[in-house]
Scaffold this motif. Sequence first.
Motif, PDB file in Angstrom:
ATOM      1  N   GLU A 163       0.780  -1.182   0.289  1.00  0.00           N
ATOM      2  CA  GLU A 163      -0.186   0.202  -0.320  1.00  0.00           C
ATOM      3  C   GLU A 163       0.811   1.450  -0.019  1.00  0.00           C
ATOM      4  O   GLU A 163       0.354   2.203  -0.895  1.00  0.00           O
ATOM      5  CB  GLU A 163      -0.926  -0.290   1.737  1.00  0.00           C
ATOM      6  CG  GLU A 163      -2.007  -0.782   0.919  1.00  0.00           C
ATOM      7  CD  GLU A 163      -2.549  -0.674  -0.237  1.00  0.00           C
ATOM      8  OE1 GLU A 163      -3.033   1.045  -0.576  1.00  0.00           O
ATOM      9  OE2 GLU A 163      -3.513  -1.301  -0.888  1.00  0.00           O
ATOM     10  N   ARG A 181       2.553   1.481  -3.133  1.00  0.00           N
ATOM     11  CA  ARG A 181       1.048   2.084  -4.083  1.00  0.00           C
ATOM     12  C   ARG A 181       0.967   3.047  -4.311  1.00  0.00           C
ATOM     13  O   ARG A 181       1.096   3.928  -5.308  1.00  0.00           O
ATOM     14  CB  ARG A 181       0.706   1.205  -4.065  1.00  0.00           C
ATOM     15  CG  ARG A 181       0.894  -0.056  -4.793  1.00  0.00           C
ATOM     16  CD  ARG A 181      -0.844  -0.829  -5.316  1.00  0.00           C
ATOM     17  NE  ARG A 181      -0.275  -2.149  -6.225  1.00  0.00           N
ATOM     18  CZ  ARG A 181      -0.755  -2.940  -6.247  1.00  0.00           C
ATOM     19  NH1 ARG A 181      -2.400  -3.009  -4.968  1.00  0.00           N
ATOM     20  NH2 ARG A 181      -0.878  -3.598  -6.458  1.00  0.00           N
ATOM     21  N   ARG A 182       0.576   3.989  -2.633  1.00  0.00           N
ATOM     22  CA  ARG A 182       0.696   5.277  -3.116  1.00  0.00           C
ATOM     23  C   ARG A 182       1.261   6.333  -3.256  1.00  0.00           C
ATOM     24  O   ARG A 182       1.918   7.655  -3.839  1.00  0.00           O
ATOM     25  CB  ARG A 182       0.654   5.481  -1.180  1.00  0.00           C
ATOM     26  CG  ARG A 182      -1.389   6.518  -0.913  1.00  0.00           C
ATOM     27  CD  ARG A 182      -1.121   6.320   0.831  1.00  0.00           C
ATOM     28  NE  ARG A 182      -0.254   6.626   1.926  1.00  0.00           N
ATOM     29  CZ  ARG A 182      -0.301   5.083   2.343  1.00  0.00           C
ATOM     30  NH1 ARG A 182      -1.868   4.632   2.316  1.00  0.00           N
ATOM     31  NH2 ARG A 182       0.427   4.885   3.199  1.00  0.00           N
ATOM     32  N   GLU A 183       2.979   5.828  -2.699  1.00  0.00           N
ATOM     33  CA  GLU A 183       4.149   6.758  -3.395  1.00  0.00           C
ATOM     34  C   GLU A 183       4.089   7.156  -4.112  1.00  0.00           C
ATOM     35  O   GLU A 183       4.680   8.009  -5.591  1.00  0.00           O
ATOM     36  CB  GLU A 183       4.599   6.336  -2.591  1.00  0.00           C
ATOM     37  CG  GLU A 183       5.525   6.965  -0.925  1.00  0.00           C
ATOM     38  CD  GLU A 183       7.345   6.366  -1.170  1.00  0.00           C
ATOM     39  OE1 GLU A 183       7.888   6.746  -1.174  1.00  0.00           O
ATOM     40  OE2 GLU A 183       7.264   5.396  -0.125  1.00  0.00           O
ATOM     41  N   LEU A 184       3.806   6.000  -5.697  1.00  0.00           N
ATOM     42  CA  LEU A 184       4.270   5.482  -7.051  1.00  0.00           C
ATOM     43  C   LEU A 184       2.727   6.457  -7.623  1.00  0.00           C
ATOM     44  O   LEU A 184       3.076   7.210  -8.869  1.00  0.00           O
ATOM     45  CB  LEU A 184       3.384   4.367  -7.573  1.00  0.00           C
ATOM     46  CG  LEU A 184       4.631   3.306  -7.466  1.00  0.00           C
ATOM     47  CD1 LEU A 184       4.731   1.580  -7.808  1.00  0.00           C
ATOM     48  CD2 LEU A 184       5.792   4.367  -8.343  1.00  0.00           C
ATOM     49  N   LYS A 185       1.333   6.563  -6.839  1.00  0.00           N
ATOM     50  CA  LYS A 185       0.241   7.232  -7.706  1.00  0.00           C
ATOM     51  C   LYS A 185       0.565   8.815  -6.777  1.00  0.00           C
ATOM     52  O   LYS A 185       0.677   9.825  -7.771  1.00  0.00           O
ATOM     53  CB  LYS A 185      -0.457   7.080  -6.595  1.00  0.00           C
ATOM     54  CG  LYS A 185      -1.945   7.521  -7.354  1.00  0.00           C
ATOM     55  CD  LYS A 185      -2.986   6.619  -6.904  1.00  0.00           C
ATOM     56  CE  LYS A 185      -3.786   5.347  -6.705  1.00  0.00           C
ATOM     57  NZ  LYS A 185      -4.620   5.037  -6.425  1.00  0.00           N
ATOM     58  N   ALA A 186       1.349   9.207  -6.206  1.00  0.00           N
ATOM     59  CA  ALA A 186       2.277  10.645  -5.413  1.00  0.00           C
ATOM     60  C   ALA A 186       2.848  11.314  -6.733  1.00  0.00           C
ATOM     61  O   ALA A 186       2.504  12.268  -7.509  1.00  0.00           O
ATOM     62  CB  ALA A 186       2.122  10.477  -4.391  1.00  0.00           C
ATOM     63  N   ASP A 204       2.943   9.916  -9.724  1.00  0.00           N
ATOM     64  CA  ASP A 204       2.693   9.617 -11.369  1.00  0.00           C
ATOM     65  C   ASP A 204       1.882  11.381 -11.066  1.00  0.00           C
ATOM     66  O   ASP A 204       1.787  11.765 -12.670  1.00  0.00           O
ATOM     67  CB  ASP A 204       1.543   9.290 -11.310  1.00  0.00           C
ATOM     68  CG  ASP A 204       2.789   8.150 -11.785  1.00  0.00           C
ATOM     69  OD1 ASP A 204       3.677   8.147 -12.259  1.00  0.00           O
ATOM     70  OD2 ASP A 204       2.144   6.545 -11.764  1.00  0.00           O
ATOM     71  N   ALA A 205       0.658  11.735  -9.494  1.00  0.00           N
ATOM     72  CA  ALA A 205       0.386  12.906 -10.188  1.00  0.00           C
ATOM     73  C   ALA A 205       1.068  13.999 -10.112  1.00  0.00           C
ATOM     74  O   ALA A 205       0.334  15.196 -10.865  1.00  0.00           O
ATOM     75  CB  ALA A 205      -0.470  12.974  -8.691  1.00  0.00           C
ATOM     76  N   GLY A 238       1.142  12.959 -14.625  1.00  0.00           N
ATOM     77  CA  GLY A 238       0.489  11.868 -15.894  1.00  0.00           C
ATOM     78  C   GLY A 238       1.985  12.264 -17.292  1.00  0.00           C
ATOM     79  O   GLY A 238       1.487  11.183 -18.327  1.00  0.00           O
ATOM     80  N   PRO A 254       2.189   4.210 -17.184  1.00  0.00           N
ATOM     81  CA  PRO A 254       3.060   3.750 -16.543  1.00  0.00           C
ATOM     82  C   PRO A 254       3.427   2.321 -17.506  1.00  0.00           C
ATOM     83  O   PRO A 254       2.612   1.943 -18.752  1.00  0.00           O
ATOM     84  CB  PRO A 254       1.203   2.991 -15.848  1.00  0.00           C
ATOM     85  CG  PRO A 254      -0.064   3.469 -16.474  1.00  0.00           C
ATOM     86  CD  PRO A 254       0.591   5.147 -16.736  1.00  0.00           C
ATOM     87  N   ALA A 257       6.683  -3.279  -7.199  1.00  0.00           N
ATOM     88  CA  ALA A 257       6.153  -1.722  -7.083  1.00  0.00           C
ATOM     89  C   ALA A 257       7.553  -0.801  -6.600  1.00  0.00           C
ATOM     90  O   ALA A 257       7.742   0.511  -7.110  1.00  0.00           O
ATOM     91  CB  ALA A 257       5.000  -1.689  -6.836  1.00  0.00           C
TER      92      ALA A 257
END
Lengths: 47, 214, 223
Positions: free
Chosen positions: A27, A30-35, A37-38, A42, A46, B201
């Motif tokens: 988790e 994934r959160r860090e990856l999302k941050a 990416d944002a 974009g 990915p 990841a």
Amino acid sequence: MTYLFLGYTVIWTAIFLYILSLHRRLEAVRRELKALDAERGGAEAPR
Amino acid sequence: MRFLPWVAYVLVGLALWLGLVFAPPEAVMGQVVRLLYFHVGSAWNAFLAFGVVLIGSVAFLRTRAPRWDRLAAASAEIGVVFTTVTLLSGMFWARAVWNTWWRWEPRLTTTALLWFIYVAYLILRSSVEEPERRGTLAAVVGIAGFLDVPLVYFSARWWGGFHPSAVEMSGSMVLALVASVFAFTALYAELLGLAVATRAAEDRLARLRAGARP
Amino acid sequence: MPFWAQVAAVVAREWRAELGRPDMVVSFLVYGLLLVLVFTLAVNPLAVDVRPSAAGLLWIGFFFAALAGFQRSFAREREGDAMLGLRAAPLDAAALYYGKLLFGSALLGATELVVAPAFLNLANVRPVSSAGLAGALALGSAGLAAVAALVAAVAASLRSGEALLPLLGLPLLAPLALGAVRLTDAALTGALVPAALWLRVLVAYDMIFLVLPLVVFPYIAEE
């Protein structure tokens, strides 16, 4: 009987803690990856 | 693959029920026999996991594909967890039946040594930054460690010892044992998928970070 | 250059390096003798009969001496960046390993010739069979050197390699802690052991860990 109880408690706690830690680790990444990416809007698709 | 977690956890629940409720107590050991079902299951998982480490290590050295390294690393971690569970459940059982926590007996010795080998493997991994280098060194240790195991086993056997390999089991006890082995195998598969995904990841995150800082 | 000539070249280079700064000899000897001294102080052979555990104490000393000595051998490569230089030269990576192993084993053997008599004297142990003792030491030391060199090569490319060395090495050396020690014990005290079985363990161990580096060492050396 005592040792049965103790044994079950210890092994299932160990397994449960490991599963929990794996989920938390995934988790967090994934959160860090999302941050990340944002942050880039974009820009990086990915892989 | 999406159903794997459900399969694993339902099987584990079923095995727990079979082991704790359905199977009768054993004539000599009594209730403590219920520890054996998961003891055997986790021992099987540990060996399976370390076998996968060997496969991942060899494949990584041959192909240099990071996913093999991730497989080996994830499997080693799970293997250490199940080795710990094997040792602990065995110790509680031994305390109840042998009246001692530990005996220098071939399988116990071998399992304890496995634990040390793969803990060292994990510490080695955590002390190398560069992914390719980490994978290579870890693979060498993974292979050497696995080759060491049969030697330890036979050495410890000739050193002398005793391990109950065949307990007289009734049909429902065998069922509980088989169910626990299947449940743990499914649990291993589920955890392996999870651990590999985590590492993938993490690697991707590290790549993105490295790209962000030129 | 044929393989054996490359190995010989590595041995010659090790010899020159050792003459320049005797890192390995010092590590082997100091570790070996120091452990002998500490064991003697700790166990006190004047008050206790150490004969049953003499073989084990001796081998623990050798384990640490071998790990420390080979660690120096590979750390030397690192300091001079000679590993890189060697890779640039047309030299087989495995030749580097076997050259170092050959040279290191000779030094280790020489060290044992000093340390073992010193320990046996301090511990008041007269070996029952000197030939058997020599055989057990030689067979065990071959595998010990092979594993110590392999592990030291791995550790040499780590930041905190020295700290990890015993952690990586000792579990791999466990079969020796059983096999070599039992045979040595038999030679020292005449203890009855299934010698043929232990011989088989040692020979299998030696063969596995003498051949394995041929396959895996090239991966360690590449960079």
